[in-house]
Design an enzyme around this catalytic site. Structure first.
Site, mmCIF file in Angstrom:
data_model
loop_
_atom_site.group_PDB
_atom_site.id
_atom_site.type_symbol
_atom_site.label_atom_id
_atom_site.label_comp_id
_atom_site.label_asym_id
_atom_site.label_seq_id
_atom_site.Cartn_x
_atom_site.Cartn_y
_atom_site.Cartn_z
ATOM 1 N N GLU A 127 -6.909 3.174 -5.818
ATOM 2 C CA GLU A 127 -8.259 3.063 -5.250
ATOM 3 C C GLU A 127 -8.972 4.372 -5.536
ATOM 4 O OE1 GLU A 127 -10.380 2.518 -0.902
ATOM 5 O OE2 GLU A 127 -8.712 3.864 -1.202
ATOM 6 N N HIS A 187 -10.583 -5.344 2.203
ATOM 7 C CA HIS A 187 -10.675 -5.192 3.660
ATOM 8 C C HIS A 187 -11.667 -4.115 4.094
ATOM 9 C CE1 HIS A 187 -8.102 -2.102 2.170
ATOM 10 N NE2 HIS A 187 -8.169 -1.469 3.327
ATOM 11 N N ASP A 188 -12.329 -3.471 3.151
ATOM 12 C CA ASP A 188 -13.306 -2.431 3.487
ATOM 13 C C ASP A 188 -14.744 -2.883 3.237
ATOM 14 O OD1 ASP A 188 -11.284 -0.593 4.137
ATOM 15 O OD2 ASP A 188 -11.120 0.113 2.072
ATOM 16 N N ASP A 198 0.837 -1.191 0.000
ATOM 17 C CA ASP A 198 0.000 0.000 0.000
ATOM 18 C C ASP A 198 0.876 1.245 0.000
ATOM 19 O OD1 ASP A 198 -3.051 0.535 0.565
ATOM 20 O OD2 ASP A 198 -2.658 -1.522 1.200
ATOM 21 N N ASP A 225 -3.479 3.922 -2.161
ATOM 22 C CA ASP A 225 -4.613 4.135 -1.270
ATOM 23 C C ASP A 225 -5.253 5.500 -1.524
ATOM 24 O OD1 ASP A 225 -6.099 3.347 1.194
ATOM 25 O OD2 ASP A 225 -5.157 5.152 1.998
HETATM 26 C C1 GLC Z 1 -8.735 3.352 1.977
HETATM 27 C C2 GLC Z 1 -8.465 2.062 2.701
HETATM 28 C C3 GLC Z 1 -9.191 2.079 4.005
HETATM 29 C C4 GLC Z 1 -8.681 3.234 4.818
HETATM 30 C C5 GLC Z 1 -8.752 4.542 4.044
HETATM 31 C C6 GLC Z 1 -7.917 5.593 4.689
HETATM 32 O O1 GLC Z 1 -10.071 3.508 1.667
HETATM 33 O O2 GLC Z 1 -8.825 0.979 1.901
HETATM 34 O O3 GLC Z 1 -9.073 0.880 4.708
HETATM 35 O O4 GLC Z 1 -9.444 3.337 5.991
HETATM 36 O O5 GLC Z 1 -8.277 4.416 2.734
HETATM 37 O O6 GLC Z 1 -6.571 5.382 4.428
#
Ligand code: GLC
Ligand code: CA
Length: 570
Positions: free
Chosen positions: A263, A339-340, A101, A206
């Site tokens: 993402e 994981h979200d 990440d 991220d």
């Molecule tokens: C992304 C991650 C998530 C995190 C957020 C803040 O959405 O996938 O788990 O809480 O970023 O970094």
């Protein structure tokens, strides 16, 4: 580069590891880097080529590692830099790659930059973060804008030391970096270079969509009763974000043969996704969009009385849009969850039919074009955790929302726990099921988080013993994607949807040098369909014995999924 040009990251299978819950090697109840090394052979046998490992950098763990206090250190709970180097080496021995990440949007409030930044307005690090004066209103000093944060409340946090607000689109313990500042950008380039030098083969970027912010601090005009408006467009997919990522690409990404996947929350459109990851001009190889995560009502359920049902027509529309509009223009990652999200079987499958519904969902997704990303435990059919009380949860975002919601007169605690139970990010973060021993083979001590409720039956040890397990079904899919006879079609072929209006059956063709037909019955019922113009040459995979080959009257059983090699029926 052309769409069809062969690249390792187009032809690989990825696996996401939420390190904290994957495998504990030193019996402190927390997963770690050496734990991953112990399981590399398991992953290799499954058919995995690269691992995406969630953050393991030094962190106070407010958001389980997405709040970084030192980008150049491994958190001591996960191991050391030496362990990381060893992981890269051990992975390499098995011809596997590691991607990590890259957290560009924010740091922890315990990062030295922020500690300095908040000290006084003249501090050299002041401008590393986004500071603004409050607004004087009748009711007193308020936030600079009415924008909501993703984790509940305002995007602004007041800091009395200098009487200003700093921006934080996630938690108040995760202040946002100021990407307008060229020094911030340069520092983050150095972070990426540091990990590349240690041997990583790429990054999951991220929160990539949020680096640019609306310059003008205007209030959102969203017309609802919320005090803070969930107007993600104020800090998502803005022009500046593309500029910063282009620069990152020029300075760092483009220098190596690496995988980059961004993402892009905040509802990036197909057009924006092509702007991020276009084969010709994009700064990233591909981007995760979230559209297919919202095609059933788990995010809208109010109480136990609401039935959960997949809107297959909607899901098909989303898949069709992404796979036809990006074809030959941008590469796609293929993922059901990360994981979200809640667990796959609990959202789109059936917890009581783990093999049938799990294998059907795998067929539905992993015969599409793009790069598969499997989420840990998906290959076992892991499910949501039966959360009963607020103390059962861990997620900072959920706890923040709870603290805001509970102040409202309409708040109902029981409903809140039910809603979060089925959609919470914590579902994906439960402990990986390795065997049926007391702590699921994860550790010899009590793990930091819950075990899967079915771990005694559904675990790696049992899956490996049962040749009909979901695990082996996944393995077979990955072998097919790599089989020279089909790989060109499966990886690079065109996507064509069939039976668009069928509410129960998902059906598509992949076309290149071969034609491959994918049929998946999404529900727990029989259904007969007719597919015109094709006949079956061979069956590549199927989740029932005694497969039906007559496409003219194809009688599908509950959750039946079949992949055929077909030819035109003239
Ligand atoms: C992304 C991650 C998530 C995190 C957020 C803040 O959405 O996938 O788990 O809480 O970023 O970094
Ligand atoms: Ca440990």
């Amino acid at each position: 580069m052309s769409f069809h040009k062969s690249k390792w990251w187009k032809e690989s299978i990825g696996y996401q590891i939420y390190i904290k819950s994957f495998k504990d090697s030193n019996d402190d109840g927390i997963g770690d880097l050496n734990g991953i090394i112990e399981k590399l052979d398991y992953l290799k046998d499954l058919g995995i080529d690269f691992l995406w490992i969630c953050p393991f950098y030094q962190s106070p763990m407010v958001d389980n590692g997405y709040d970084v206090s030192d980008f150049f250190k491994v958190d001591s709970s996960f191991g050391t830099i030496k362990d990381f180097k060893n992981l890269v080496k051990e992975a390499k021995k098995r011809k596997m790659k590691i991607i990590v990440d890259l957290i560009l949007n924010q740091t922890s409030d315990e990062h030295i930059w922020f500690i300095e930044s908040r000290k006084d307005k003249e501090n050299p690090y002041r401008n590393f973060y986004i500071w603004e004066k409050g607004r004087e209103k009748d009711e007193g000093l308020t936030e600079p804008t009415n924008w909501a944060s993703f984790f509940g409340g305002s995007v602004w946090e007041y800091d009395s030391k200098t009487d200003e607000y700093y921006m934080k689109i996630f938690s108040k313990h995760m202040p946002d970096l100021n990407w307008c500042n060229p020094f911030v950008r340069k520092k983050m380039h150095e972070v990426a270079k540091f990990w590349l030098d240690l041997g990583v083969s790429g990054f999951r970027v991220d929160a990539a969509a949020h680096l640019g912010r609306k310059k003008k601090l205007v209030d959102s005009k969203l017309n609802n009763n919320d005090k803070y408006k969930k107007d993600w467009r104020m800090f998502s997919n803005l022009k500046e974000t593309f500029i910063y990522l282009d620069e990152f690409n020029k300075e760092v990404f483009s220098k190596g043969d690496i995988l980059t996947v961004g993402e892009v929350g905040g509802s990036a459109t197909v057009k924006e996704a092509i702007k991020y990851s276009g084969i010709k001009k994009g700064s990233l190889n591909m981007v995760f969009n979230f559209d297919h995560c919202f095609c059933n009502n788990v995010y809208d359920v109010k109480s136990k009385d609401d039935k959960i049902k997949t809107n297959l027509i909607g899901l098909k529309r989303v898949f069709n849009m992404w796979h036809t509009k990006t074809y030959k223009k941008a590469w796609q990652p293929l993922y059901w969850l990360n994981h979200d999200h809640p667990r796959l079987l609990s959202q789109y499958g059936n917890e009581d039919e783990p093999f049938l519904s799990g294998s059907m969902l795998a067929v539905a997704l992993y015969f599409k074009g793009g790069t598969p990303f499997i989420y840990q435990g998906e290959e076992l059919g892991m499910v949501n955790y039966p959360f009963k009380k607020i103390e059962d949860f861990n997620d900072v975002s959920l706890i923040n929302h709870y603290n805001h919601e509970k102040e409202k007169a309409s708040f109902n605690k029981e409903d809140f726990i039910y809603q979060e139970g089925i959609r919470s990010r914590d579902n994906a973060r439960t402990i990986m099921s390795w065997d049926n021993s007391k702590y699921a083979g994860f550790s010899n001590v009590k793990p930091w988080f819950h075990l899967d409720k079915n771990y005694e039956k559904r675990n790696v040890k049992n899956a490996l013993k049962d040749k009909d397990s979901l695990y082996y079904f996944y393995q077979k899919i990955f072998k097919l994607r790599k089989d020279k006879r089909y790989s060109k079609t499966l990886i690079y072929g065109k996507y064509q949807q069939l039976l668009k209006d069928d509410e129960d059956i998902y059906c598509y063709l992949r076309k290149e040098d071969k034609e491959i037909l994918v049929v998946a019955n999404f529900f727990n019922k029989n259904k007969e369909i007719e597919i015109k113009g094709y006949k079956v040459k061979d069956i590549l995979i199927s989740n029932y014995k005694k497969e039906n080959k007559n496409l003219k009257s194809l009688k599908l059983r509950p959750y039946e999924a079949i992949v055929y090699l077909v030819e035109r029926d003239k």
